[in-house]
Design an enzyme around this catalytic site. Sequence first.
Site, PDB file in Angstrom:
ATOM      1  N   ASP A  13       0.816  -1.220   0.000  1.00  0.00           N
ATOM      2  CA  ASP A  13       0.000   0.000   0.000  1.00  0.00           C
ATOM      3  C   ASP A  13       0.848   1.268   0.000  1.00  0.00           C
ATOM      4  O   ASP A  13       0.437   2.306   0.527  1.00  0.00           O
ATOM      5  CB  ASP A  13      -0.968   0.017   1.205  1.00  0.00           C
ATOM      6  CG  ASP A  13      -1.800  -1.239   1.259  1.00  0.00           C
ATOM      7  OD1 ASP A  13      -2.173  -1.743   0.189  1.00  0.00           O
ATOM      8  OD2 ASP A  13      -2.076  -1.719   2.382  1.00  0.00           O
ATOM      9  N   HIS A  43      -4.693  -1.991  -5.567  1.00  0.00           N
ATOM     10  CA  HIS A  43      -4.019  -0.759  -5.976  1.00  0.00           C
ATOM     11  C   HIS A  43      -5.073   0.298  -6.254  1.00  0.00           C
ATOM     12  O   HIS A  43      -6.081   0.006  -6.876  1.00  0.00           O
ATOM     13  CB  HIS A  43      -3.257  -0.958  -7.288  1.00  0.00           C
ATOM     14  CG  HIS A  43      -2.133  -1.932  -7.205  1.00  0.00           C
ATOM     15  ND1 HIS A  43      -0.943  -1.652  -6.596  1.00  0.00           N
ATOM     16  CD2 HIS A  43      -2.010  -3.173  -7.686  1.00  0.00           C
ATOM     17  CE1 HIS A  43      -0.138  -2.688  -6.712  1.00  0.00           C
ATOM     18  NE2 HIS A  43      -0.765  -3.631  -7.372  1.00  0.00           N
TER      19      HIS A  43
HETATM   20  P1  GTP Z   1      -0.712  -2.862  -2.826  1.00  0.00           P
HETATM   21  O1  GTP Z   1      -0.287  -3.534  -4.055  1.00  0.00           O
HETATM   22  O2  GTP Z   1      -2.005  -3.402  -2.259  1.00  0.00           O
HETATM   23  O3  GTP Z   1       0.353  -2.882  -1.800  1.00  0.00           O
HETATM   24  O4  GTP Z   1      -1.203  -1.293  -3.073  1.00  0.00           O
HETATM   25  P2  GTP Z   1      -0.614   0.103  -3.558  1.00  0.00           P
HETATM   26  O5  GTP Z   1       0.841   0.197  -3.267  1.00  0.00           O
HETATM   27  O6  GTP Z   1      -1.006   0.360  -4.958  1.00  0.00           O
HETATM   28  O7  GTP Z   1      -1.337   1.175  -2.608  1.00  0.00           O
HETATM   29  P3  GTP Z   1      -2.881   1.456  -2.298  1.00  0.00           P
HETATM   30  O8  GTP Z   1      -3.499   2.012  -3.518  1.00  0.00           O
HETATM   31  O9  GTP Z   1      -3.511   0.284  -1.663  1.00  0.00           O
HETATM   32  O10 GTP Z   1      -2.752   2.570  -1.139  1.00  0.00           O
HETATM   33  C1  GTP Z   1      -2.153   3.803  -1.316  1.00  0.00           C
HETATM   34  C2  GTP Z   1      -3.141   4.920  -0.934  1.00  0.00           C
HETATM   35  O11 GTP Z   1      -2.473   6.165  -0.934  1.00  0.00           O
HETATM   36  C3  GTP Z   1      -4.291   5.072  -1.921  1.00  0.00           C
HETATM   37  O12 GTP Z   1      -5.443   5.500  -1.245  1.00  0.00           O
HETATM   38  C4  GTP Z   1      -3.781   6.167  -2.874  1.00  0.00           C
HETATM   39  O13 GTP Z   1      -4.818   6.877  -3.503  1.00  0.00           O
HETATM   40  C5  GTP Z   1      -3.043   7.060  -1.898  1.00  0.00           C
HETATM   41  N1  GTP Z   1      -1.909   7.830  -2.437  1.00  0.00           N
HETATM   42  C6  GTP Z   1      -0.952   7.446  -3.327  1.00  0.00           C
HETATM   43  N2  GTP Z   1      -0.022   8.424  -3.472  1.00  0.00           N
HETATM   44  C7  GTP Z   1      -0.393   9.419  -2.628  1.00  0.00           C
HETATM   45  C8  GTP Z   1       0.155  10.706  -2.306  1.00  0.00           C
HETATM   46  O14 GTP Z   1       1.204  11.106  -2.782  1.00  0.00           O
HETATM   47  N3  GTP Z   1      -0.527  11.471  -1.400  1.00  0.00           N
HETATM   48  C9  GTP Z   1      -1.677  11.058  -0.808  1.00  0.00           C
HETATM   49  N4  GTP Z   1      -2.271  11.886   0.048  1.00  0.00           N
HETATM   50  N5  GTP Z   1      -2.214   9.858  -1.076  1.00  0.00           N
HETATM   51  C10 GTP Z   1      -1.586   9.059  -1.974  1.00  0.00           C
HETATM   52  P1  IMP Z   2      -2.362 -12.757   2.578  1.00  0.00           P
HETATM   53  O1  IMP Z   2      -1.414 -12.292   1.533  1.00  0.00           O
HETATM   54  O2  IMP Z   2      -3.805 -12.484   2.260  1.00  0.00           O
HETATM   55  O3  IMP Z   2      -2.107 -14.201   2.965  1.00  0.00           O
HETATM   56  O4  IMP Z   2      -2.088 -11.912   3.912  1.00  0.00           O
HETATM   57  C1  IMP Z   2      -0.878 -12.035   4.661  1.00  0.00           C
HETATM   58  C2  IMP Z   2      -0.452 -10.676   5.189  1.00  0.00           C
HETATM   59  O5  IMP Z   2      -0.074  -9.829   4.126  1.00  0.00           O
HETATM   60  C3  IMP Z   2      -1.548  -9.913   5.960  1.00  0.00           C
HETATM   61  O6  IMP Z   2      -0.936  -9.150   6.975  1.00  0.00           O
HETATM   62  C4  IMP Z   2      -2.116  -8.980   4.897  1.00  0.00           C
HETATM   63  O7  IMP Z   2      -2.714  -7.845   5.486  1.00  0.00           O
HETATM   64  C5  IMP Z   2      -0.842  -8.618   4.131  1.00  0.00           C
HETATM   65  N1  IMP Z   2      -1.084  -8.235   2.726  1.00  0.00           N
HETATM   66  C6  IMP Z   2      -1.249  -9.069   1.665  1.00  0.00           C
HETATM   67  N2  IMP Z   2      -1.406  -8.351   0.523  1.00  0.00           N
HETATM   68  C7  IMP Z   2      -1.320  -7.051   0.876  1.00  0.00           C
HETATM   69  C8  IMP Z   2      -1.377  -5.821   0.136  1.00  0.00           C
HETATM   70  O8  IMP Z   2      -1.525  -5.781  -1.074  1.00  0.00           O
HETATM   71  N3  IMP Z   2      -1.243  -4.677   0.864  1.00  0.00           N
HETATM   72  C9  IMP Z   2      -1.042  -4.699   2.195  1.00  0.00           C
HETATM   73  N4  IMP Z   2      -0.982  -5.804   2.940  1.00  0.00           N
HETATM   74  C10 IMP Z   2      -1.120  -6.983   2.282  1.00  0.00           C
HETATM   75 MG    MG Z   3      -2.986  -1.789  -1.588  1.00  0.00          MG
END
Ligand code: GTP
Ligand code: IMP
Ligand code: MG
Length: 340
Positions: A13, A43
Amino acid sequence: MVCSIIVGGQWGDEGKGKIISYLCSEDKPNIIARGGVGPNAGHTVTIGDKKFGIRMVPTGFPYREAKLCIGAGVLVDPDVLLKEIEMLKEFNVKERLTVDYRCGIIEERHKIEDREDKHLSEEIGTTGTGCGPANRDRVLRILKQAKDIDELKDYLGDVSEIVNDALDEGKDVLIEGTQGTFLSLYYGTYPYVTSKDTTASSFAADIGIGPTKVDEVIVVFKSFPTRVGAGPFPTEMSLEEAEKLGIVEYGTVTGRRRRVGYFDFDLARKACRLNGATQIALTGLDKYDKSCYGVREFEKLSDKAKEFIEKIEDITKVPVTLISTGPEMKQIIDLRKEKL
Ligand code: GTP
Ligand code: IMP
Ligand code: MG
């Protein structure tokens, strides 16, 4: 020819979706290929006032000219994937997507087990998306593959061949990783981790390219790291503190409240090593200093923000080339021309 891998440097995230959608619209890669565990990822892609939560389709989808691929290492949940393809109809995902015929398939029973098993759901705090049980079945060599699923037959192909052919022809490839370095089964905070390695080397293997083909590894860090589920988080802050700072977040897949912490410089240094980082993308700088919201020029950042970035570079010895100052795709400072 440039082959880049985007990887999370913390516990997922980090905002990889945001960075990837920007890079795709700016660099226009020929192929966008997704590695990583599977639909446990969520994402967020924000374009103008439209927000998409994506779990299976490569998040580079807004750039309409690229071929989209899901590599053999990734677990596919056919229900989730087919719904997303439908949801993203306006982006012609259906016509552009190849799913490797060797992808592992998540079935209903994997999801039920992930949600009902006490160890997984309560102690580890998994996402309940069936990834762990499916990866176990893959290791036992009893898991179905994409080629066994009738609903996927229009999408099947050999992603490794497609990507290697493209690289041989001098085309650009962007590889998306999911989760984050410290959720890696090998290098993370075991047992509070996901069911596979989540470093750049694994993402190359997921797609079916060798390490010698990779030019750039961009590690994404967020200014205030977050973690969902159980496990150690040395720089975690209290919920009250997170509320006071206005940086509370909720998960894209599970809706769970994310634990929040302060930036951990030593962990960032380790993440850069584990991934062989060549660049850092820093997100959420607007949360670190609110005056940075939406800023698109480095000079206009506050001294506080500039000092934070310099410290990250000093400790990791890796240049911060992309600085995100808000969730929208274009709220970013791109320093690649100056720094590379
Ligand atoms: P995973 O593959 O699940 O780990 O996700 P991810 O890395 O793509 O991130 P995800 O979208 O789950 O969470 C990031 C959050 O931060 C989202 O709500 C985005 O909209 C937000 N976000 C990303 N960049 C910025 C930024 O520069 N500022 C702010 N305020 N929010 C941001
Ligand atoms: P699983 O991948 O669903 O087995 O979860 C194992 C651990 O990884 C838990 O703590 C989840 O919250 C974390 N996890 C898995 N995928 C993500 C992701 O995309 N973003 C953040 N945490 C994740
Ligand atoms: Mg995410």
